[in-house]
Scaffold this motif. Structure first.
Motif, PDB file in Angstrom:
ATOM      1  N   ILE A 196       0.820  -1.207   0.000  1.00 51.97           N
ATOM      2  CA  ILE A 196       0.000   0.000   0.000  1.00 51.97           C
ATOM      3  C   ILE A 196       0.857   1.260   0.000  1.00 51.97           C
ATOM      4  N   GLU A 197       1.921   1.258   0.752  1.00 48.15           N
ATOM      5  CA  GLU A 197       2.742   2.463   0.867  1.00 48.15           C
ATOM      6  C   GLU A 197       3.414   2.808  -0.459  1.00 48.15           C
ATOM      7  N   SER A 198       4.032   1.821  -1.083  1.00 41.25           N
ATOM      8  CA  SER A 198       4.751   2.085  -2.328  1.00 41.25           C
ATOM      9  C   SER A 198       3.860   2.027  -3.564  1.00 41.25           C
ATOM     10  N   GLY A 199       2.730   1.347  -3.441  1.00 49.69           N
ATOM     11  CA  GLY A 199       1.841   1.195  -4.581  1.00 49.69           C
ATOM     12  C   GLY A 199       2.301   0.160  -5.579  1.00 49.69           C
ATOM     13  N   GLU A 200       3.299  -0.648  -5.204  1.00 48.70           N
ATOM     14  CA  GLU A 200       3.853  -1.639  -6.120  1.00 48.70           C
ATOM     15  C   GLU A 200       3.238  -3.017  -5.898  1.00 48.70           C
ATOM     16  N   GLN A 201       3.090  -3.748  -7.000  1.00 50.01           N
ATOM     17  CA  GLN A 201       2.676  -5.150  -6.908  1.00 50.01           C
ATOM     18  C   GLN A 201       3.905  -5.963  -6.508  1.00 50.01           C
ATOM     19  N   ILE A 202       3.808  -6.642  -5.362  1.00 48.15           N
ATOM     20  CA  ILE A 202       4.988  -7.323  -4.837  1.00 48.15           C
ATOM     21  C   ILE A 202       4.922  -8.842  -4.980  1.00 48.15           C
ATOM     22  N   ALA A 203       3.748  -9.383  -5.323  1.00 46.39           N
ATOM     23  CA  ALA A 203       3.652 -10.834  -5.474  1.00 46.39           C
ATOM     24  C   ALA A 203       2.362 -11.201  -6.179  1.00 46.39           C
ATOM     25  N   TYR A 204       2.371 -12.395  -6.738  1.00 44.43           N
ATOM     26  CA  TYR A 204       1.116 -12.971  -7.216  1.00 44.43           C
ATOM     27  C   TYR A 204       1.181 -14.476  -7.016  1.00 44.43           C
ATOM     28  N   PHE A 205      -0.010 -15.052  -6.752  1.00 42.75           N
ATOM     29  CA  PHE A 205      -0.105 -16.478  -6.466  1.00 42.75           C
ATOM     30  C   PHE A 205      -0.945 -17.157  -7.541  1.00 42.75           C
ATOM     31  N   THR A 206      -0.435 -18.253  -8.082  1.00 44.35           N
ATOM     32  CA  THR A 206      -1.191 -19.062  -9.037  1.00 44.35           C
ATOM     33  C   THR A 206      -1.451 -20.429  -8.419  1.00 44.35           C
ATOM     34  N   GLY A 207      -2.486 -21.067  -8.847  1.00 43.91           N
ATOM     35  CA  GLY A 207      -2.842 -22.370  -8.299  1.00 43.91           C
ATOM     36  C   GLY A 207      -4.305 -22.694  -8.490  1.00 43.91           C
ATOM     37  N   HIS A 208      -5.134 -21.647  -8.496  1.00 45.93           N
ATOM     38  CA  HIS A 208      -6.557 -21.869  -8.782  1.00 45.93           C
ATOM     39  C   HIS A 208      -6.731 -22.213 -10.256  1.00 45.93           C
ATOM     40  N   THR A 209      -7.633 -23.090 -10.545  1.00 42.38           N
ATOM     41  CA  THR A 209      -7.911 -23.470 -11.932  1.00 42.38           C
ATOM     42  C   THR A 209      -9.200 -22.850 -12.452  1.00 42.38           C
ATOM     43  N   GLY A 210      -9.830 -22.024 -11.629  1.00 43.86           N
ATOM     44  CA  GLY A 210     -11.069 -21.349 -12.022  1.00 43.86           C
ATOM     45  C   GLY A 210     -11.147 -19.993 -11.363  1.00 43.86           C
ATOM     46  N   SER A 211     -12.365 -19.470 -11.243  1.00 43.29           N
ATOM     47  CA  SER A 211     -12.573 -18.157 -10.641  1.00 43.29           C
ATOM     48  C   SER A 211     -12.448 -18.229  -9.120  1.00 43.29           C
ATOM     49  N   ILE A 212     -12.041 -17.103  -8.526  1.00 44.18           N
ATOM     50  CA  ILE A 212     -11.865 -16.997  -7.081  1.00 44.18           C
ATOM     51  C   ILE A 212     -13.006 -16.159  -6.511  1.00 44.18           C
ATOM     52  N   ASP A 231     -15.361 -24.534  -7.556  1.00 47.21           N
ATOM     53  CA  ASP A 231     -14.602 -25.780  -7.615  1.00 47.21           C
ATOM     54  C   ASP A 231     -14.408 -26.433  -6.256  1.00 47.21           C
ATOM     55  N   GLY A 232     -14.962 -25.841  -5.183  1.00 44.43           N
ATOM     56  CA  GLY A 232     -14.890 -26.455  -3.870  1.00 44.43           C
ATOM     57  C   GLY A 232     -13.491 -26.539  -3.302  1.00 44.43           C
ATOM     58  N   THR A 233     -12.644 -25.551  -3.582  1.00 42.71           N
ATOM     59  CA  THR A 233     -11.274 -25.575  -3.065  1.00 42.71           C
ATOM     60  C   THR A 233     -10.974 -24.324  -2.258  1.00 42.71           C
ATOM     61  N   VAL A 234     -10.091 -24.478  -1.258  1.00 45.96           N
ATOM     62  CA  VAL A 234      -9.530 -23.363  -0.509  1.00 45.96           C
ATOM     63  C   VAL A 234      -8.015 -23.512  -0.530  1.00 45.96           C
ATOM     64  N   HIS A 235      -7.324 -22.463  -0.986  1.00 43.82           N
ATOM     65  CA  HIS A 235      -5.863 -22.449  -1.007  1.00 43.82           C
ATOM     66  C   HIS A 235      -5.363 -21.543   0.114  1.00 43.82           C
ATOM     67  N   VAL A 236      -4.264 -21.919   0.740  1.00 40.66           N
ATOM     68  CA  VAL A 236      -3.649 -21.111   1.795  1.00 40.66           C
ATOM     69  C   VAL A 236      -2.239 -20.744   1.348  1.00 40.66           C
ATOM     70  N   TRP A 237      -1.917 -19.448   1.449  1.00 40.11           N
ATOM     71  CA  TRP A 237      -0.651 -18.915   0.954  1.00 40.11           C
ATOM     72  C   TRP A 237       0.127 -18.272   2.108  1.00 40.11           C
ATOM     73  N   ASP A 238       1.447 -18.435   2.058  1.00 37.68           N
ATOM     74  CA  ASP A 238       2.357 -17.799   3.015  1.00 37.68           C
ATOM     75  C   ASP A 238       2.834 -16.485   2.387  1.00 37.68           C
ATOM     76  N   VAL A 239       2.450 -15.344   2.975  1.00 35.79           N
ATOM     77  CA  VAL A 239       2.804 -14.054   2.392  1.00 35.79           C
ATOM     78  C   VAL A 239       4.146 -13.541   2.908  1.00 35.79           C
ATOM     79  N   ILE A 240       4.814 -14.361   3.704  1.00 33.91           N
ATOM     80  CA  ILE A 240       6.180 -14.031   4.111  1.00 33.91           C
ATOM     81  C   ILE A 240       7.167 -14.686   3.149  1.00 33.91           C
ATOM     82  N   ASN A 241       6.959 -15.973   2.918  1.00 31.75           N
ATOM     83  CA  ASN A 241       7.834 -16.718   2.006  1.00 31.75           C
ATOM     84  C   ASN A 241       7.294 -16.761   0.575  1.00 31.75           C
ATOM     85  N   TRP A 242       6.076 -16.195   0.352  1.00 33.79           N
ATOM     86  CA  TRP A 242       5.465 -16.105  -0.973  1.00 33.79           C
ATOM     87  C   TRP A 242       5.344 -17.468  -1.641  1.00 33.79           C
ATOM     88  N   GLN A 243       4.705 -18.391  -0.923  1.00 30.35           N
ATOM     89  CA  GLN A 243       4.495 -19.714  -1.496  1.00 30.35           C
ATOM     90  C   GLN A 243       3.191 -20.314  -0.964  1.00 30.35           C
TER      91      GLN A 243
END
Length: 701
Positions: A196-212, A231-243
């Motif tokens: 938010i402070e810098s306004g930069e995109q710092i990461a993106y996560f892929t893994g869903h095969t449909g809409s979120i 699709d009945g899925t929930v993904h959990v992401w680590d925003v420190i290690n970006w995985q």
């Protein structure tokens, strides 16, 4: 952190605890129903529920499930709602692309922002920002909620498309997450994270095969959970290690709404919709444990909110808005009836009750419950309490003044005489196809039904025997839906109609055969399809229009069909007919065209000439409903919404003189039906906004 109780002032124009009198337009004495629900949001302390409807924003006290305030009725059509974490503010977004921020304690609008239709809105955890998303431009806007000033924009792909664009703040308000997709032709979405402070995109996560569908940060700020749309899925992401940490699957075609509790436990509401019952199941994901399951049809738009991993709110056709708390076996529910809109309203003979037939949300030709609104208490009750939710019901008053309801439950049809003690008159079971339409003769001696494959059966209610059977085939569109079924006043003829370039048939019930001269007819040397508009009360006429076809899209001819002679009597000097109404004594036929310059034509049925033309108000471009009073002296009409209208007009005229009596304005969307009370002291109007307004006619008549 201790939560302080929110003090909420009464709404403007409130009359004590009677919510039906809150924020009424001039001339109205009550509002029946609170509008179709579009959005739900809990306050942070869980004590209040914000309910965005097409009427406005209602605030409910969760413990009692009673409304305590009503705001934002100037335009209504509230589509998004969000509470600030400290409970001081509520944000509302509406169909007119206006976002408002309300001071809860003072019941005042603090700021107003114009923006494109918001997909989502959410306050930052520190109450500093209000974020909104717009999927059409793939943009997140960050606003100052007190001043309404735009602080910053975050833009992904130029055109995201898709179902929605959920957003989430990290607990420290350093990050904001949203969704994006590679192109508009792909359903696969990924998650973008912005600083938010810098306004930069710092990461993106892929893994869903449909809409979120939804995003949710954990209280510690390290994890981000994302739920799939179907699709009945929930993904959990680590925003420190970006995985990606883990994926929870196996919940079928569910819409998943993940939510963390304050202690960091991840739960999710899995929502499954179907043609029959819908299902909501709350899961504790790590242990794969079911915590709560409800199986029933969701009402209105099927809105569901799951917050703090512990509170669930949803609509239900069987009990209004329902709220579930983790650890509490009892479900809180309101008396609100979110049954979509009413397309037919009728006063009882004594004027003490208003009968309303409701549609199923999103289903054009599917009827819902019949509700009886007691005008003294202003409370509704189902006409047939013993009927299961989901039956399609139709209301009739026979010529002896007795009210009846026909209910269709798959292959079963039941006929009830409804009064203080409902009496089951007839029941026919075992039909292999689903019944879709019903009709009862005015004398109450015959009942007809049409099923999903357009088979019609007529029963003799004195002998309970099948009288005759027909098949209505749409030659060009065999899959067209049943749309109309109606007996002539003497019960000897039966009219059936399907949608999609209407196909209409007229059947001779007495002789068990089709009246072959109808609907085919030749006017001006052209043969066309016919769209019938109903029998006259005297039974002499059937009004119909030559329906538009792909070959003849610019021409319509309005005709009167002579019932006895079974031929076209004459073509009326009026084109592009849209709505009609017969006067009770069959003296006049009122037609309203699609061209506002044509106004409303009053045709004298006995003299077969124009009685007069009634001009429409300047702001009205389309008549949506017409109704004569029972005495035949007055004519009321309700308009359709047009661009630029804040409120839709309802006009009243004197028939003989054409004198304009009064115009009311109060609904925010199309007027589906109007009705006079027997003594002409009240006029009721039902709107696509999901409410019914009662107007006081005593000062004018």
């Amino acid at each position: 952190m201790e939560q302080k109780k929110i003090m909420i002032n009464a709404p403007v124009s409130a009359d004590g605890d009677d919510a039906t009198t809150w924020a009424l337009p001039e001339g109205a004495v009550a509002r029946l129903g609170q509008g179709l629900v579009q959005a739900l949001a809990f306050s942070a302390d869980g004590q209040h529920l914000a309910v965005g409807t097409r009427v406005g924003l209602y605030l409910y006290e969760v413990e009692t499930m009673s409304p305590v305030a009503l705001w934002d009725t100037e335009r209504g059509l509230v589509s998004t709602v969000a509470f600030s974490p400290d409970g001081k503010w509520v944000a509302t977004g509406n169909w007119d692309e206006v976002l408002k921020v309300w001071d809860v304690q003072r019941s005042l609008c603090m700021a107003q922002m114009e923006l494109r239709f918001p997909d989502a809105s959410i306050f930052s955890p520190d109450n500093r920002w209000l974020a909104t998303s717009d999927k059409t431009t793939a943009t997140i806007n960050l606003w100052n909620p007190e001043s309404g000033e735009l602080f910053k924009k975050f833009t992904n792909k130029p055109k995201k498309g898709g179902y929605s664009m959920p957003i989430a703040f990290s607990p420290d308000t350093d990050l904001i997450a949203s969704t994006d997709r590679e192109d508009t032709d792909s359903n696969t979405e990924f998650i973008t994270v912005w600083d938010i402070e810098s306004g930069e995109q710092i990461a993106y996560f892929t893994g869903h095969t449909g809409s979120i569908h939804s995003l949710y940060f954990s209280p510690c700020g390290r994890f981000l959970a994302s739920g799939g749309l179907e699709d009945g899925t929930v993904h959990v992401w680590d925003v420190i290690n970006w995985q990606q940490i883990t994926t929870y699957t196996g919940y079928g075609t569910s819409r998943m709404i993940p939510s963390y509790s304050q202690d960091g436990t991840l739960r999710a509401a899995a929502v499954v919709t179907s043609d029959d019952d819908d299902t909501i199941t709350v899961w504790e994901l790590e242990r794969d444990e079911k915590l709560y399951t409800v199986r029933e049809r969701l009402g209105g738009s099927g809105v569901v909110n799951f917050s703090n991993g512990s509170q669930l709110a949803h609509e239900s056709e069987n009990g209004g808005i329902k709220v579930w708390h983790l650890g509490n076996p009892n479900t809180h529910k309101s008396n609100y009836q979110p049954l979509s809109f009413s397309n037919s309203i009728t006063f009882s003979a004594d004027g003490k009750t208003l009968v309303a037939e409701y549609r199923r949300a999103g289903r054009l030709y599917s009827h819902g419950d019949v509700l009886f609104w007691d005008l003294a208490s202003k409370c509704p009750s189902r006409a047939i309490e013993t009927e299961p939710i989901g039956t399609e019901q139709f209301f009739y008053t026979t010529s002896d003044g007795k009210p009846h309801v026909v209910s269709l439950d798959d292959g079963t049809v039941r006929l009830w005489e409804v009064d203080d003690n409902n009496v089951l008159i007839a029941e026919f079971t075992g039909h292999e196809k689903r019944w879709k339409r019903a009709a009862l003769t005015p004398t109450g001696n015959r009942l007809a039904c049409m099923d999903e494959e357009k088979t019609l059966i007529v029963w003799d209610l004195q002998t309970m025997d099948e009288l005759c059977k027909f098949t209505h085939l749409h030659e060009r569109f065999p899959d067209a839906e049943p749309a109309t079924l109606e007996f002539s006043p003497d019960g000897q003829l039966l009219l059936s109609e399907t949608d999609h370039q209407p196909s209409t048939r007229l059947w001779d019930v007495e002789n068990g055969e089709e009246v072959r001269e109808f609907p085919s007819g030749e006017i001006g040397g052209v043969m066309g399809l016919w769209d019938c508009r109903g029998f006259s009360p005297c039974g002499s006429f059937l009004a119909c229009t030559e329906a538009r076809t792909e070959e003849r899209s610019d021409n319509e001819t309005i005709c009167l069909w002579d019932i006895k002679q079974k031929e076209i009597l004459m073509a009326l000097p009026f084109r592009h007919a849209w709505r009609y109404a017969y006067s009770p004594c069959s003296s006049y036929l009122a037609w309203a065209g699609e061209d506002p310059e044509e106004g409303i034509l009053l045709w004298d049925l006995k003299r077969q000439e124009i009685h007069r033309r009634i001009p429409l108000p300047e702001e009205c471009q389309d008549v949506h409903s017409l109704k004569f009073s029972s005495c035949g002296q007055y004519l009321a009409f309700g308009a359709a919404w047009e661009t630029g209208l804040e409120k839709v007009p309802i006009c009243l005229w004197e028939v003989e003189t054409g004198k304009h009596i009064v115009t009311f304005s109060g609904h925010v969307s199309d007027i589906q039906a109007v009705a006079f009370s027997p003594n002409n002291e009240l006029l009721a109007s039902a709107s696509f906004d999901g409410s019914i307004l009662l107007w006081d006619l005593k000062p004018y008549l």
